[in-house]
Design an enzyme around this catalytic site. Structure first.
Site, PDB file in Angstrom:
ATOM      1  N   CYS A  13       2.126  -1.829  15.094  1.00 32.50           N
ATOM      2  CA  CYS A  13       2.865  -0.889  14.250  1.00 32.50           C
ATOM      3  C   CYS A  13       1.912  -0.058  13.404  1.00 32.50           C
ATOM      4  O   CYS A  13       2.083   1.162  13.263  1.00 32.50           O
ATOM      5  CB  CYS A  13       3.849  -1.645  13.366  1.00 32.50           C
ATOM      6  SG  CYS A  13       4.906  -0.568  12.356  1.00 32.50           S
ATOM      7  N   CYS A  42       9.665  -8.197  12.013  1.00 33.22           N
ATOM      8  CA  CYS A  42      10.680  -7.387  11.352  1.00 33.22           C
ATOM      9  C   CYS A  42      11.852  -7.039  12.248  1.00 33.22           C
ATOM     10  O   CYS A  42      12.984  -6.912  11.778  1.00 33.22           O
ATOM     11  CB  CYS A  42      10.053  -6.122  10.778  1.00 33.22           C
ATOM     12  SG  CYS A  42       9.508  -4.907  12.006  1.00 33.22           S
ATOM     13  N   GLY A  89      10.994   0.178   1.123  1.00 30.60           N
ATOM     14  CA  GLY A  89      12.107  -0.388   0.366  1.00 30.60           C
ATOM     15  C   GLY A  89      11.717  -1.672  -0.338  1.00 30.60           C
ATOM     16  O   GLY A  89      12.532  -2.305  -0.998  1.00 30.60           O
ATOM     17  N   GLY A  90      10.444  -2.057  -0.211  1.00 27.29           N
ATOM     18  CA  GLY A  90       9.941  -3.253  -0.866  1.00 27.29           C
ATOM     19  C   GLY A  90       9.151  -2.932  -2.115  1.00 27.29           C
ATOM     20  O   GLY A  90       8.896  -1.763  -2.429  1.00 27.29           O
ATOM     21  N   VAL A  91       8.731  -3.969  -2.796  1.00 24.91           N
ATOM     22  CA  VAL A  91       8.050  -3.795  -4.084  1.00 24.91           C
ATOM     23  C   VAL A  91       6.645  -3.220  -3.906  1.00 24.91           C
ATOM     24  O   VAL A  91       6.200  -2.386  -4.706  1.00 24.91           O
ATOM     25  CB  VAL A  91       8.013  -5.132  -4.860  1.00 24.91           C
ATOM     26  CG1 VAL A  91       7.242  -6.205  -4.101  1.00 24.91           C
ATOM     27  CG2 VAL A  91       7.428  -4.941  -6.249  1.00 24.91           C
ATOM     28  N   ASP A  92       5.925  -3.623  -2.880  1.00 23.58           N
ATOM     29  CA  ASP A  92       4.547  -3.171  -2.709  1.00 23.58           C
ATOM     30  C   ASP A  92       4.459  -1.660  -2.500  1.00 23.58           C
ATOM     31  O   ASP A  92       3.677  -0.976  -3.154  1.00 23.58           O
ATOM     32  CB  ASP A  92       3.888  -3.892  -1.528  1.00 23.58           C
ATOM     33  CG  ASP A  92       3.624  -5.357  -1.803  1.00 23.58           C
ATOM     34  OD1 ASP A  92       3.333  -5.693  -2.966  1.00 23.58           O
ATOM     35  OD2 ASP A  92       3.700  -6.164  -0.866  1.00 23.58           O
ATOM     36  N   SER A  93       5.256  -1.141  -1.578  1.00 15.79           N
ATOM     37  CA  SER A  93       5.179   0.291  -1.295  1.00 15.79           C
ATOM     38  C   SER A  93       5.673   1.118  -2.472  1.00 15.79           C
ATOM     39  O   SER A  93       5.180   2.230  -2.708  1.00 15.79           O
ATOM     40  CB  SER A  93       5.960   0.630  -0.028  1.00 15.79           C
ATOM     41  OG  SER A  93       7.326   0.284  -0.154  1.00 15.79           O
ATOM     42  N   GLY A 107       1.579   0.350   0.849  1.00 19.97           N
ATOM     43  CA  GLY A 107       1.499  -0.804  -0.038  1.00 19.97           C
ATOM     44  C   GLY A 107       0.755  -1.977   0.552  1.00 19.97           C
ATOM     45  O   GLY A 107       0.936  -3.122   0.099  1.00 19.97           O
ATOM     46  N   ALA A 163       4.464   6.053   2.285  1.00 19.94           N
ATOM     47  CA  ALA A 163       5.374   5.336   3.175  1.00 19.94           C
ATOM     48  C   ALA A 163       6.079   4.261   2.350  1.00 19.94           C
ATOM     49  O   ALA A 163       5.433   3.331   1.856  1.00 19.94           O
ATOM     50  CB  ALA A 163       4.608   4.714   4.333  1.00 19.94           C
ATOM     51  N   LEU A 209      10.661   5.110   6.747  1.00 22.16           N
ATOM     52  CA  LEU A 209      10.673   5.155   8.203  1.00 22.16           C
ATOM     53  C   LEU A 209      11.857   4.356   8.723  1.00 22.16           C
ATOM     54  O   LEU A 209      11.917   3.133   8.537  1.00 22.16           O
ATOM     55  CB  LEU A 209       9.367   4.592   8.768  1.00 22.16           C
ATOM     56  CG  LEU A 209       8.081   5.207   8.223  1.00 22.16           C
ATOM     57  CD1 LEU A 209       6.881   4.553   8.887  1.00 22.16           C
ATOM     58  CD2 LEU A 209       8.067   6.718   8.429  1.00 22.16           C
TER      59      LEU A 209
END
EC number: 2.8.1.13
Length: 359
Positions: free
Chosen positions: A101, A194, A9-13, A125, A6, A32
């Site tokens: 979520c 979010c 769009g962030g650094v962790d994922s 992430g 999943a 998603l």
């Protein structure tokens, strides 16, 4: 294993997906699309699910070298998370949408679809750990630990989950992303809720619930101290924005103690009246081994990033009951009670439940 990553769009994922590839898994990335009307640009660290986030996720997947897809789950997200959020506030509770979520979207709808498509697990992430024993543990980076919002997951969901970042700090994750050439290495973390990109929860709720004037009353005397345009705009422990007509006799601030939708009142009182020693929570989920037959000692956390309190906990009558060793403040119905067992290898999540009453 064949795993679905999943990618928000962030650094962790992005780093989590890359580590899953390094571990030898057959990885496919999926973003998603959760917003019905995604905006073109983020506003700093606020909001998510923008077109920019989808593009960042796709670029990260290209760098990692994995297939990438976008799944439109906006209607499911709106029904299970956004509508639930509004309904909970209307009922006088303070929900945590990240919990919902994870429970309803990332590890239910997404995992169910992934398994149906032949994937063995979902990788995310989140900053949390799954030990060799399969038990959920806190991240080594305690300020970033997300085990609290993952504690709603069932045992079968955890068995099909991978959290590759639990042994790393956020600084290490960003440094690794830069080394891998991922453009999201310096992207700000998303904060607040979010789906409320401007951070104005009161406005968001007012647009959906409308104005509903009522009284703000004193807990000791029952005197009306002020008025509100909607009880949903308040939460237990709130001090600012009360606009009371008269100060307390001792001159000290007043705090929100409770919200009562039936009478549409907000009750306020002194800070010591926020102390809670007994908490009852509903819909328990137990993942820390066999459920105990009687009371047991553990630590409990009563809100995201809240303090940890020693407690005696018992599962009884379909509820989780906690007797706190020392009073806690700001305990709000709708939040989660998460039980932890201290462990040298990292605190273990035993189970969770949704807070109902507290005394």
């Amino acid at each position: 294993m064949r795993v679905l990553a999943a990618m928000s769009g962030g650094v962790d994922s992005a780093v989590a997906a890359a580590r899953a590839v390094d571990a030898g898994h057959d990885v496919t990335g999926v973003h998603l699309a959760l917003a019905r009307n995604p905006q073109t640009y983020r506003s700093g660290a606020r909001g998510c699910c923008t077109l920019e986030d989808a593009r960042d996720a796709r670029r990260a997947a290209d760098v990692i070298g994995i297939p990438f897809y976008v799944w439109d789950m906006a209607d499911r997200f709106h029904e299970d998370v956004v509508d639930d959020f509004v309904a909970e506030y209307a009922a006088g509770r303070t929900p945590n949408p990240c919990l919902r979520c994870n429970e309803k979207i990332k590890f239910a709808a997404v995992l169910d679809r992934a398994v149906a498509l032949g994937f063995d697990a979902v990788v995310t992430g989140h900053h949390a750990r799954l030990g060799g024993d399969g038990l959920l543990r806190r991240s080594v980076d305690l300020p970033k630990d997300q085990s609290y919002v993952l504690a709603v997951l069932r045992r079968d969901q955890l068995d099909r989950s991978l959290f590759p970042l639990g042994d790393s700090t956020k600084a290490q994750v960003r440094a690794e992303a830069a080394e891998r050439g991922l453009a999201v290495a310096d992207k700000p973390d998303s904060h607040d809720i979010c789906f409320i990109a401007d951070g104005d929860t009161r406005r968001f709720l007012a647009e959906r619930l409308g104005e509903s004037p009522g009284d703000i009353v004193d807990a000791r005397t029952g005197a009306v101290l002020g008025a509100h345009s909607g009880a949903y705009a308040y939460t237990v422990g709130q001090r600012r924005g009360l606009a009371l007509r008269e100060p307390a006799p001792d001159g000290r601030p007043r705090y929100v103690l409770s919200i009562t939708p039936v009478t549409n009142t907000v009750t306020v009182g002194s800070v010591d009246m926020l102390d809670v020693s007994e908490v009852a929570a509903d819909r328990p989920v137990w993942t820390g081994g066999p459920a105990p037959d009687g009371p047991f000692e553990c630590d409990v956390q009563l809100r995201a990033h809240g303090e940890v309190v020693p407690a005696t906990v018992e599962l009884a009558g379909g509820r989780m009951l906690a007797s706190l060793r020392r009073p806690a403040r700001g305990v709000a119905a709708g939040q989660a009670l998460v039980a932890y067992r201290p462990d040298p290898a990292g605190d273990i999540v035993l189970g969770s439940a949704t807070i109902g009453s507290r005394d």
